[in-house]
Design an enzyme around this catalytic site. Sequence first.
Site, mmCIF file in Angstrom:
data_model
loop_
_atom_site.group_PDB
_atom_site.id
_atom_site.type_symbol
_atom_site.label_atom_id
_atom_site.label_comp_id
_atom_site.label_asym_id
_atom_site.label_seq_id
_atom_site.Cartn_x
_atom_site.Cartn_y
_atom_site.Cartn_z
ATOM 1 N N VAL A 95 0.853 -1.195 0.000
ATOM 2 C CA VAL A 95 0.000 0.000 0.000
ATOM 3 C C VAL A 95 0.885 1.239 0.000
ATOM 4 O O VAL A 95 1.623 1.493 0.954
ATOM 5 C CB VAL A 95 -0.928 0.011 1.231
ATOM 6 C CG1 VAL A 95 -1.798 1.259 1.226
ATOM 7 C CG2 VAL A 95 -1.788 -1.243 1.263
ATOM 8 N N THR A 96 0.836 1.996 -1.071
ATOM 9 C CA THR A 96 1.606 3.242 -1.156
ATOM 10 C C THR A 96 0.785 4.326 -1.832
ATOM 11 O O THR A 96 -0.083 4.035 -2.665
ATOM 12 C CB THR A 96 2.909 3.074 -1.964
ATOM 13 O OG1 THR A 96 2.606 2.975 -3.370
ATOM 14 C CG2 THR A 96 3.696 1.858 -1.523
ATOM 15 N N ARG A 103 -3.604 12.954 0.638
ATOM 16 C CA ARG A 103 -4.804 13.694 1.038
ATOM 17 C C ARG A 103 -5.792 13.878 -0.120
ATOM 18 O O ARG A 103 -6.519 14.853 -0.172
ATOM 19 C CB ARG A 103 -4.446 15.064 1.618
ATOM 20 C CG ARG A 103 -3.425 15.024 2.751
ATOM 21 C CD ARG A 103 -4.036 14.449 4.016
ATOM 22 N NE ARG A 103 -3.106 14.519 5.125
ATOM 23 C CZ ARG A 103 -2.513 13.469 5.693
ATOM 24 N NH1 ARG A 103 -2.781 12.259 5.234
ATOM 25 N NH2 ARG A 103 -1.689 13.605 6.693
ATOM 26 N N LEU A 106 -7.004 8.563 -2.247
ATOM 27 C CA LEU A 106 -6.634 7.405 -3.063
ATOM 28 C C LEU A 106 -6.582 6.126 -2.231
ATOM 29 O O LEU A 106 -7.046 5.070 -2.679
ATOM 30 C CB LEU A 106 -5.294 7.651 -3.748
ATOM 31 C CG LEU A 106 -5.256 8.830 -4.720
ATOM 32 C CD1 LEU A 106 -3.900 8.925 -5.397
ATOM 33 C CD2 LEU A 106 -6.370 8.707 -5.759
ATOM 34 N N SER A 108 -8.291 5.517 0.462
ATOM 35 C CA SER A 108 -9.676 5.165 0.792
ATOM 36 C C SER A 108 -10.348 4.455 -0.367
ATOM 37 O O SER A 108 -11.064 3.455 -0.171
ATOM 38 C CB SER A 108 -10.455 6.426 1.159
ATOM 39 O OG SER A 108 -9.941 7.015 2.327
ATOM 40 N N TYR A 136 -4.733 3.120 9.706
ATOM 41 C CA TYR A 136 -5.710 2.092 9.347
ATOM 42 C C TYR A 136 -6.883 1.947 10.305
ATOM 43 O O TYR A 136 -7.842 1.236 9.995
ATOM 44 C CB TYR A 136 -4.989 0.750 9.170
ATOM 45 C CG TYR A 136 -4.049 0.779 7.983
ATOM 46 C CD1 TYR A 136 -4.541 0.674 6.693
ATOM 47 C CD2 TYR A 136 -2.684 0.963 8.153
ATOM 48 C CE1 TYR A 136 -3.700 0.734 5.596
ATOM 49 C CE2 TYR A 136 -1.826 1.015 7.069
ATOM 50 C CZ TYR A 136 -2.338 0.912 5.791
ATOM 51 O OH TYR A 136 -1.509 0.975 4.707
ATOM 52 N N PHE A 428 4.348 -9.479 5.324
ATOM 53 C CA PHE A 428 3.753 -9.708 4.001
ATOM 54 C C PHE A 428 3.427 -8.363 3.365
ATOM 55 O O PHE A 428 3.474 -7.327 3.992
ATOM 56 C CB PHE A 428 2.510 -10.592 4.083
ATOM 57 C CG PHE A 428 1.429 -10.112 5.014
ATOM 58 C CD1 PHE A 428 0.388 -9.319 4.543
ATOM 59 C CD2 PHE A 428 1.447 -10.442 6.370
ATOM 60 C CE1 PHE A 428 -0.616 -8.867 5.413
ATOM 61 C CE2 PHE A 428 0.460 -9.999 7.235
ATOM 62 C CZ PHE A 428 -0.574 -9.213 6.749
#
Length: 428
Positions: A95-96, A103, A106, A108, A136, A428
Amino acid sequence: MGTSAAANGQDQQIEVRAVTEDELPVWDRAIARGFLRPHVGDGTEYRKLIFEPGRMLAAFDHTDGGRAVATFRSFDQELTVPGGATLPVDAITAVTVNSTHRRRGLLSRMMRHDLVAARERGSAAAILIAAEYNIYGRFGFGPATRANGWRIDVQRSGGLRPDLPVPDGGRIDFVTLEEIRKIGPDLHERWRLTQPGAIGPRADYWWKLNTGEVTLPGYDWKEPFVAVHRDAGGTATGLVGYTVDDDWDGSYPNCTLTVTEFLALDRPTANALLRLVFSVDWVRRITIANRGVDDPLPLLLNDPRGAVPHEENADFMWLRLLDVPAAFGARRYAAPGRVVLEVTDPEGYAAGRWALEADADGTGRCTPTGEEPDLALGAPQFASLYLGTETASRLAAAALLREIRPGAAAAADLMLRMPIQPWNPDGF
């Protein structure tokens, strides 16, 4: 998996969608940039090994020539829950979001897209490892396991106690990395079913990456020493992998041994493998970065003060409940009891009032109810209670859970806490 577009102005020019196999070089470059790593080489060979259609997402900015500015990946896993059953879960990783596109919603969009699909596939929960604590929780994730490592001064610790039991007739042999790719998968499968919080199966690409058969540019990898313990009948019951730095204080050895992998099906096997680790010449310090919270390692030493907590000890795997009845119906319980929980969940998956019940035989369930609640909490806290890592009493003390009926937090803890604490050694 279709295209998702934001509802306002500029963000309508950013397309979130699954990448194709032909786009893996673009995705590889985007993830390196997102994790603040220089793109020192093409990682497409490895990306092809992990590619599943529809499970790698990217955000493409069409105002910038369609450049990939965010990445996201998920894959199916099984989570061992208290009692030994396994739960189908959606494992989220990679996740990047580029610093130029923060802000803008993206993450979400990608997260919500994936969780909807995961629930439709039958995943009862989602899991991830959070690089930053405060990201998260807003998606309903809560800490579910902890990393609990140690740094051991061999001389101060006095080494392992001599009275520790080891298997009769067992033996330990060093093996090649090619051999461990054959031995390791079955051993890990047997082990993970005994450890709440463990995940698996480890995919073929996991073994290839972690034994050096394939490499991912930009990630350091040093070939470890790997030894396997076999019982008197020749069956593998444990393995240890470690590296040793080459450090000398003048003419005196001053080396640190770092354990990279440790699996043991029983305590005697673990003791035998630790005896090997503590017997390595020239080693003055031993680092074991991630063990279970209830692992007795310091107590195995002649002087437990020779072991100090690893500086990276913290929350490790996070969990988000997607199917409450399926999740709570799969696990076992330590004591009979009943509490009603009111859960707030803006995403809706765990929202509502739930009657959590456990029977004397260890079975239990969590079902919708209209009764007055005993406890009130949010989805992240509900997730943290699921495996038993966190307690309702501690959450109440931290004002993260509200106890409506006196004694309800303690009643929930009696049901949910098990003798073996959840632990997951796998990133992972």
